[in-house]
Design an enzyme around this catalytic site. Structure first.
Site, PDB file in Angstrom:
ATOM      1  N   HIS A 192       3.839   8.627  -5.961  1.00 30.40           N
ATOM      2  CA  HIS A 192       2.164   9.596  -5.158  1.00 30.40           C
ATOM      3  C   HIS A 192       2.046   8.771  -3.316  1.00 30.40           C
ATOM      4  O   HIS A 192       1.625   8.440  -3.298  1.00 30.40           O
ATOM      5  CB  HIS A 192       1.508   8.195  -5.735  1.00 30.40           C
ATOM      6  CG  HIS A 192       0.738   8.333  -7.013  1.00 30.40           C
ATOM      7  ND1 HIS A 192       1.103  10.300  -7.962  1.00 30.40           N
ATOM      8  CD2 HIS A 192       1.297   7.865  -8.528  1.00 30.40           C
ATOM      9  CE1 HIS A 192       0.880   9.884  -9.434  1.00 30.40           C
ATOM     10  NE2 HIS A 192       0.956   8.732 -10.021  1.00 30.40           N
TER      11      HIS A 192
ATOM     12  N   HIS B 227      -1.281  12.263 -13.133  1.00 34.51           N
ATOM     13  CA  HIS B 227       0.207  12.623 -13.636  1.00 34.51           C
ATOM     14  C   HIS B 227       0.056  14.121 -14.018  1.00 34.51           C
ATOM     15  O   HIS B 227       1.035  13.916 -15.238  1.00 34.51           O
ATOM     16  CB  HIS B 227       0.133  11.451 -14.207  1.00 34.51           C
ATOM     17  CG  HIS B 227       0.260   9.795 -13.766  1.00 34.51           C
ATOM     18  ND1 HIS B 227      -1.268   9.439 -13.799  1.00 34.51           N
ATOM     19  CD2 HIS B 227       0.681   9.302 -13.079  1.00 34.51           C
ATOM     20  CE1 HIS B 227      -1.292   7.992 -13.100  1.00 34.51           C
ATOM     21  NE2 HIS B 227       0.514   8.303 -12.619  1.00 34.51           N
TER      22      HIS B 227
END
Length: 333
Positions: free
Chosen positions: A57, A219
């Site tokens: 991320h 995700h």
């Protein structure tokens, strides 16, 4: 799969080592256990902030370690929570005697492992409080969490709480500010394409060329629904509408608007989305007081974006405006 990597199972370690070499003025990296620490520590008596979670991320969280934001970040494997040991080590390293706030995204592994680390720290007389970021309005429950997911709103929590800690607020005060941001921030995302986790070697989900997924997680978790590809304004409306339904915004309300890229989306497109969000809020008489546009909480190379709206009070805005100096975000320095 084409990626600029060596060993798919060694991506995080090699990346963090490169991060340390590139930014020695901002961070120090510890490898055993692994965490990223602010190079210039705070003075004694100031509250410290620790966050972390699965890698993939970036620049979240390590990119936000530095003056005015985080004191340490703990990276796990790609899309996998770090274990309690490095979280505890980071907490021990940054404690300056005033306690440590853990900022945790609402994913089951993150919550459990940060909770365990906090208990271990308490046994060593380090006072730890925790806040759980759960800003994603897309779903109530997902594959990875009970309740709403923590997504792009996390950055605003880290920025505003970090400024409160830097000005000298005590642990109770910093925690209260962080929780107030969480209570008033909402996000919703869209994916135009999937990402590929290095050790998996294939896309995390499949989308037809003419489809987008509304409400996707960071995700690759399923969203609310899939729709045919449409103009940017129509897609943006499908992100804004659920936020407005969930966030009670009245005319005259001040807001901070954050349009975040998921890793594979050019700024050109993000600004088109941002313009539509502003128009929708202006139609309601809502004031866009501050803005942020860019790829700050990504999902590897996923194409897509998220919209985050914070219903802000004057103190939040002042803290958002306070100086910050990190690798990925600088303000007023």
């Amino acid at each position: 799969m084409k990626k600029l990597i060596n060993d798919p199972h060694n991506v995080v370690l090699e990346s963090v080592r490169g991060f340390a070499l590139a930014h020695p003025d901002h961070v120090v990296v510890h490898e055993d256990p692994m965490f990223v620490e602010r190079a210039e520590k705070k003075g004694d008596g100031l509250v410290a902030l620790v966050s972390g979670g699965g890698s993939g991320h970036e620049p979240l969280h390590a990119g936000f370690v530095g003056y005015g934001m985080l004191d340490a970040a703990v990276p796990g494997a790609v899309f996998t929570s770090p274990t309690p040991d490095p979280i505890l080590a980071a907490t021990q390293a940054v404690d300056r005697g005033a306690g440590v706030l853990h900022i945790v995204k609402n994913y089951t592994g993150d919550v459990l492992n940060f909770e365990t680390a906090a208990e271990l720290a308490d046994a060593e007389d380090i006072k730890v409080t925790s806040v759980i970021v759960n800003d994603d309005v897309a779903v109530e429950d997902s594959l990875y969490t009970a309740g709403r997911r923590g997504v792009a709103g996390t950055m605003l929590v880290e920025k505003i709480a970090g400024a409160a800690a830097e000005r000298g607020d005590d642990l109770e005060g910093v925690t209260e500010v962080a929780q107030r941001v969480i209570d008033n921030v909402r996000s919703m995302g869209v994916a135009l394409s999937a990402c590929t986790v290095p050790h998996a070697g294939k896309p995390s989900f499949e989308l037809a060329e003419d489809e987008v997924e509304i409400g996707i997680g960071i995700h690759g978790e399923p969203g609310r629904h899939r729709i045919p590809m449409a103009p940017a304004d129509e897609i943006t409306d499908q992100l804004v509408d659920p936020i407005l339904k969930d966030l009670d915004l009245a005319a005259g309300q001040k807001t901070i608007v954050f349009v975040n890229g998921m890793g594979g989306t050019p700024l050109t497109e993000l600004y088109i989305v941002y313009a539509r969000v502003v128009k929708r809020l202006e139609e309601l008489g809502v004031e866009v007081t501050r803005s942020l546009v860019g790829s700050y909480i990504t999902s590897l190379e996923m194409q897509g974006c998220s919209v985050t709206i914070l219903k802000a009070d004057d103190e939040m805005i002042d803290l958002y405006d306070a100086p910050a100096n990190t690798v990925a975000y600088r303000k007023g320095m």
